[in-house]
Scaffold this motif. Structure first.
Motif, PDB file in Angstrom:
ATOM      1  N   LEU A  21      -7.769   0.219 -16.165  1.00  0.00           N
ATOM      2  CA  LEU A  21      -6.968  -0.625 -17.054  1.00  0.00           C
ATOM      3  C   LEU A  21      -6.171   0.180 -18.067  1.00  0.00           C
ATOM      4  N   GLU A  22      -6.181   1.508 -17.909  1.00  0.00           N
ATOM      5  CA  GLU A  22      -5.445   2.367 -18.829  1.00  0.00           C
ATOM      6  C   GLU A  22      -4.302   3.105 -18.134  1.00  0.00           C
ATOM      7  N   GLY A  23      -3.961   2.658 -16.922  1.00  0.00           N
ATOM      8  CA  GLY A  23      -2.827   3.246 -16.217  1.00  0.00           C
ATOM      9  C   GLY A  23      -3.151   4.468 -15.394  1.00  0.00           C
ATOM     10  N   ASN A  24      -4.432   4.785 -15.240  1.00  0.00           N
ATOM     11  CA  ASN A  24      -4.833   5.924 -14.416  1.00  0.00           C
ATOM     12  C   ASN A  24      -4.995   5.480 -12.965  1.00  0.00           C
ATOM     13  N   ILE A  25      -4.299   6.162 -12.048  1.00  0.00           N
ATOM     14  CA  ILE A  25      -4.383   5.842 -10.627  1.00  0.00           C
ATOM     15  C   ILE A  25      -5.595   6.556 -10.028  1.00  0.00           C
ATOM     16  N   ILE A  26      -6.496   5.781  -9.457  1.00  0.00           N
ATOM     17  CA  ILE A  26      -7.728   6.319  -8.885  1.00  0.00           C
ATOM     18  C   ILE A  26      -7.537   6.685  -7.418  1.00  0.00           C
ATOM     19  N   SER A  27      -6.819   5.844  -6.686  1.00  0.00           N
ATOM     20  CA  SER A  27      -6.625   6.083  -5.256  1.00  0.00           C
ATOM     21  C   SER A  27      -5.339   5.414  -4.789  1.00  0.00           C
ATOM     22  N   THR A  28      -4.746   5.986  -3.745  1.00  0.00           N
ATOM     23  CA  THR A  28      -3.486   5.488  -3.172  1.00  0.00           C
ATOM     24  C   THR A  28      -3.664   5.260  -1.674  1.00  0.00           C
ATOM     25  N   CYS A  29      -3.087   4.181  -1.188  1.00  0.00           N
ATOM     26  CA  CYS A  29      -3.149   3.904   0.249  1.00  0.00           C
ATOM     27  C   CYS A  29      -1.762   3.526   0.756  1.00  0.00           C
ATOM     28  N   ILE A  30      -1.360   4.125   1.867  1.00  0.00           N
ATOM     29  CA  ILE A  30      -0.123   3.759   2.564  1.00  0.00           C
ATOM     30  C   ILE A  30      -0.512   3.356   3.977  1.00  0.00           C
ATOM     31  N   THR A  31      -0.158   2.146   4.360  1.00  0.00           N
ATOM     32  CA  THR A  31      -0.558   1.657   5.676  1.00  0.00           C
ATOM     33  C   THR A  31       0.566   0.817   6.293  1.00  0.00           C
ATOM     34  N   GLY A  32       0.239  -0.002   7.288  1.00  0.00           N
ATOM     35  CA  GLY A  32       1.248  -0.696   8.071  1.00  0.00           C
ATOM     36  C   GLY A  32       1.900  -1.875   7.369  1.00  0.00           C
ATOM     37  N   PRO A  33       2.735  -2.619   8.081  1.00  0.00           N
ATOM     38  CA  PRO A  33       3.498  -3.719   7.489  1.00  0.00           C
ATOM     39  C   PRO A  33       2.622  -4.893   7.094  1.00  0.00           C
ATOM     40  N   SER A  34       3.151  -5.725   6.170  1.00  0.00           N
ATOM     41  CA  SER A  34       2.401  -6.901   5.735  1.00  0.00           C
ATOM     42  C   SER A  34       3.288  -8.111   5.476  1.00  0.00           C
ATOM     43  N   ASN A  35       4.507  -8.094   6.003  1.00  0.00           N
ATOM     44  CA  ASN A  35       5.355  -9.285   5.890  1.00  0.00           C
ATOM     45  C   ASN A  35       4.859 -10.314   6.902  1.00  0.00           C
ATOM     46  N   PRO A  36       4.307 -11.436   6.447  1.00  0.00           N
ATOM     47  CA  PRO A  36       3.714 -12.406   7.375  1.00  0.00           C
ATOM     48  C   PRO A  36       4.723 -13.059   8.310  1.00  0.00           C
ATOM     49  N   ASN A  37       6.007 -12.901   8.006  1.00  0.00           N
ATOM     50  CA  ASN A  37       7.040 -13.479   8.871  1.00  0.00           C
ATOM     51  C   ASN A  37       7.405 -12.577  10.040  1.00  0.00           C
ATOM     52  N   THR A  38       6.945 -11.324   9.985  1.00  0.00           N
ATOM     53  CA  THR A  38       7.349 -10.374  11.021  1.00  0.00           C
ATOM     54  C   THR A  38       6.168  -9.715  11.734  1.00  0.00           C
ATOM     55  N   VAL A  39       4.949  -9.924  11.248  1.00  0.00           N
ATOM     56  CA  VAL A  39       3.776  -9.350  11.921  1.00  0.00           C
ATOM     57  C   VAL A  39       2.782 -10.461  12.246  1.00  0.00           C
ATOM     58  N   SER A  40       1.940 -10.206  13.219  1.00  0.00           N
ATOM     59  CA  SER A  40       0.929 -11.182  13.623  1.00  0.00           C
ATOM     60  C   SER A  40      -0.177 -11.283  12.579  1.00  0.00           C
ATOM     61  N   SER A  41      -0.931 -12.357  12.643  1.00  0.00           N
ATOM     62  CA  SER A  41      -2.061 -12.536  11.728  1.00  0.00           C
ATOM     63  C   SER A  41      -3.065 -11.406  11.890  1.00  0.00           C
ATOM     64  N   ARG A  42      -3.235 -10.969  13.123  1.00  0.00           N
ATOM     65  CA  ARG A  42      -4.170  -9.882  13.395  1.00  0.00           C
ATOM     66  C   ARG A  42      -3.713  -8.585  12.745  1.00  0.00           C
ATOM     67  N   ALA A  43      -2.413  -8.281  12.892  1.00  0.00           N
ATOM     68  CA  ALA A  43      -1.874  -7.066  12.283  1.00  0.00           C
ATOM     69  C   ALA A  43      -1.929  -7.148  10.757  1.00  0.00           C
ATOM     70  N   LEU A  44      -1.688  -8.331  10.229  1.00  0.00           N
ATOM     71  CA  LEU A  44      -1.742  -8.544   8.786  1.00  0.00           C
ATOM     72  C   LEU A  44      -3.155  -8.289   8.260  1.00  0.00           C
ATOM     73  N   SER A  45      -4.127  -8.827   8.950  1.00  0.00           N
ATOM     74  CA  SER A  45      -5.521  -8.616   8.553  1.00  0.00           C
ATOM     75  C   SER A  45      -5.878  -7.134   8.606  1.00  0.00           C
ATOM     76  N   HIS A  46      -5.397  -6.459   9.648  1.00  0.00           N
ATOM     77  CA  HIS A  46      -5.693  -5.029   9.796  1.00  0.00           C
ATOM     78  C   HIS A  46      -5.119  -4.231   8.636  1.00  0.00           C
ATOM     79  N   THR A  47      -3.908  -4.559   8.204  1.00  0.00           N
ATOM     80  CA  THR A  47      -3.289  -3.861   7.079  1.00  0.00           C
ATOM     81  C   THR A  47      -4.142  -3.971   5.831  1.00  0.00           C
ATOM     82  N   PHE A  48      -4.575  -5.187   5.500  1.00  0.00           N
ATOM     83  CA  PHE A  48      -5.367  -5.381   4.286  1.00  0.00           C
ATOM     84  C   PHE A  48      -6.764  -4.773   4.423  1.00  0.00           C
ATOM     85  N   GLU A  49      -7.339  -4.878   5.607  1.00  0.00           N
ATOM     86  CA  GLU A  49      -8.661  -4.280   5.831  1.00  0.00           C
ATOM     87  C   GLU A  49      -8.611  -2.766   5.649  1.00  0.00           C
TER      88      GLU A  49
END
Length: 324
Positions: A21-49
């Motif tokens: 809560l003080e602006g310190n970044i603990i960890s960073t993640c870069i992963t796949g797409p998450s636009n629900p209009n262009t990816v499947s529900s399965r791919a969306l779940s995988h991105t968040f998981e």
């Protein structure tokens, strides 16, 4: 110490930050797409998981103390899609963790206003004008897609540039350097070959949008056809900003307009928009983002927790940006 997650989700990739809560970044993640209009529900779940499993593995103690998640996701404009995304994120979150889902335009806005009300003008392949006022009322103009709108976008400018070149070829307008520039760019010698290159491209929308850069080059060389296109694009964007200002803010209210997206890589364009705005409205300052959009999502998470964001916290976020 408590922690939050900020997510900036798009059609090609998703970025997430785990922060205190003080602006310190603990960890960073870069992963796949998450636009629900262009990816499947399965791919969306995988991105968040992927995001949650990485943070849980890299910082288990911080993850167990999560109090808030702010996800600004492309395509999350409707309440139905926001509910879908909320359910996915809530299922992965620790208990008692607040989950907020908003359109990704909020991330872009907060990356410039640092959490304050204002307007963001996004002009990349597409175009959108989005704003939030002091009462947290949201509104937008444009963003209807390349088939029905997106005035002032890279696609819009590129399409008009190609059309102007073909009009010159047909004898409809006076000479424009755009035709030769397009021949050179696409490595062709005739109008027919030019059209084939565009229509047979695997991604014609992005191919057309890439021509935007050529139109700006012609504009800066004094080409009349290019000047008309760029001046019209600046006017369309200024009009959208003006209309949104009238809808969300009082007359003369001072606000910042954040301009971001590939079209604004040409430094002349913000200046042209400022000139058009000065003709029709007062109280608007055009600025560029101070942070990447994913840091805007961290700010959104802080605001969702009703936090007053300190100058030190903001400086730490900006230091994170400068170190990337």
């Amino acid at each position: 110490m408590s922690y939050i997650i900020g997510i900036d989700g798009g059609g090609t990739k998703t970025l997430a930050l785990l922060a205190d809560l003080e602006g310190n970044i603990i960890s960073t993640c870069i992963t796949g797409p998450s636009n629900p209009n262009t990816v499947s529900s399965r791919a969306l779940s995988h991105t968040f998981e992927t995001i949650f499993s990485q943070f849980k593995e890299e910082a288990p103690e911080a993850f167990s103390k999560l109090i808030g998640i702010f996800a600004g996701i492309a395509g999350a404009g409707s309440s139905m899609i926001q509910t879908q995304l909320y359910q996915l994120l809530d299922a992965l979150s620790p208990s008692a963790c607040r989950v907020t889902v908003q359109p990704d335009a909020i991330n872009a806005l907060y990356s410039g206003t640092l959490g304050k009300p204002g307007v963001v003008q996004i002009s990349g392949t597409g175009s959108l004008t989005f704003g939030i006022n002091e009462n947290q009322q949201q509104s937008r103009i444009g963003g209807w897609g390349y088939l029905l709108g997106d005035e002032g976008s890279g696609y819009d400018i590129g399409k008009k540039g190609i059309a102007a070149a073909l009009h010159y070829l047909d004898g409809k307008i006076n000479k424009t350097m755009l035709l030769k520039m397009l021949y050179d760019y696409f490595h062709v010698d005739t109008g027919r070959d030019l059209i084939d290159q565009i229509y047979h491209n695997a991604d014609p929308k992005r191919s057309i949008a890439s021509v935007c850069r050529l139109v700006f080059q012609a504009y800066q060389s004094g080409d009349k056809a290019a000047s008309i296109i760029i001046d019209d694009a600046a006017w369309e964007i200024a009009r959208n900003i003006h209309l949104l200002h009238k809808r969300l803010f009082s007359v003369g209210e001072q606000i910042n307009v954040v301009v971001c997206g590939g079209v604004f890589q040409n430094s002349i364009f913000p200046t042209l928009i400022k000139q058009e705005l000065n003709k029709i409205v007062s109280g608007i300052t055009v600025i560029t983002p101070k942070l990447p959009p994913v840091c805007g999502s961290v700010i959104g998470a802080y605001l969702s927790e009703d936090m007053n964001i300190s100058t030190d916290s903001m400086n730490r976020l900006q230091n994170f940006q400068s170190n990337k």
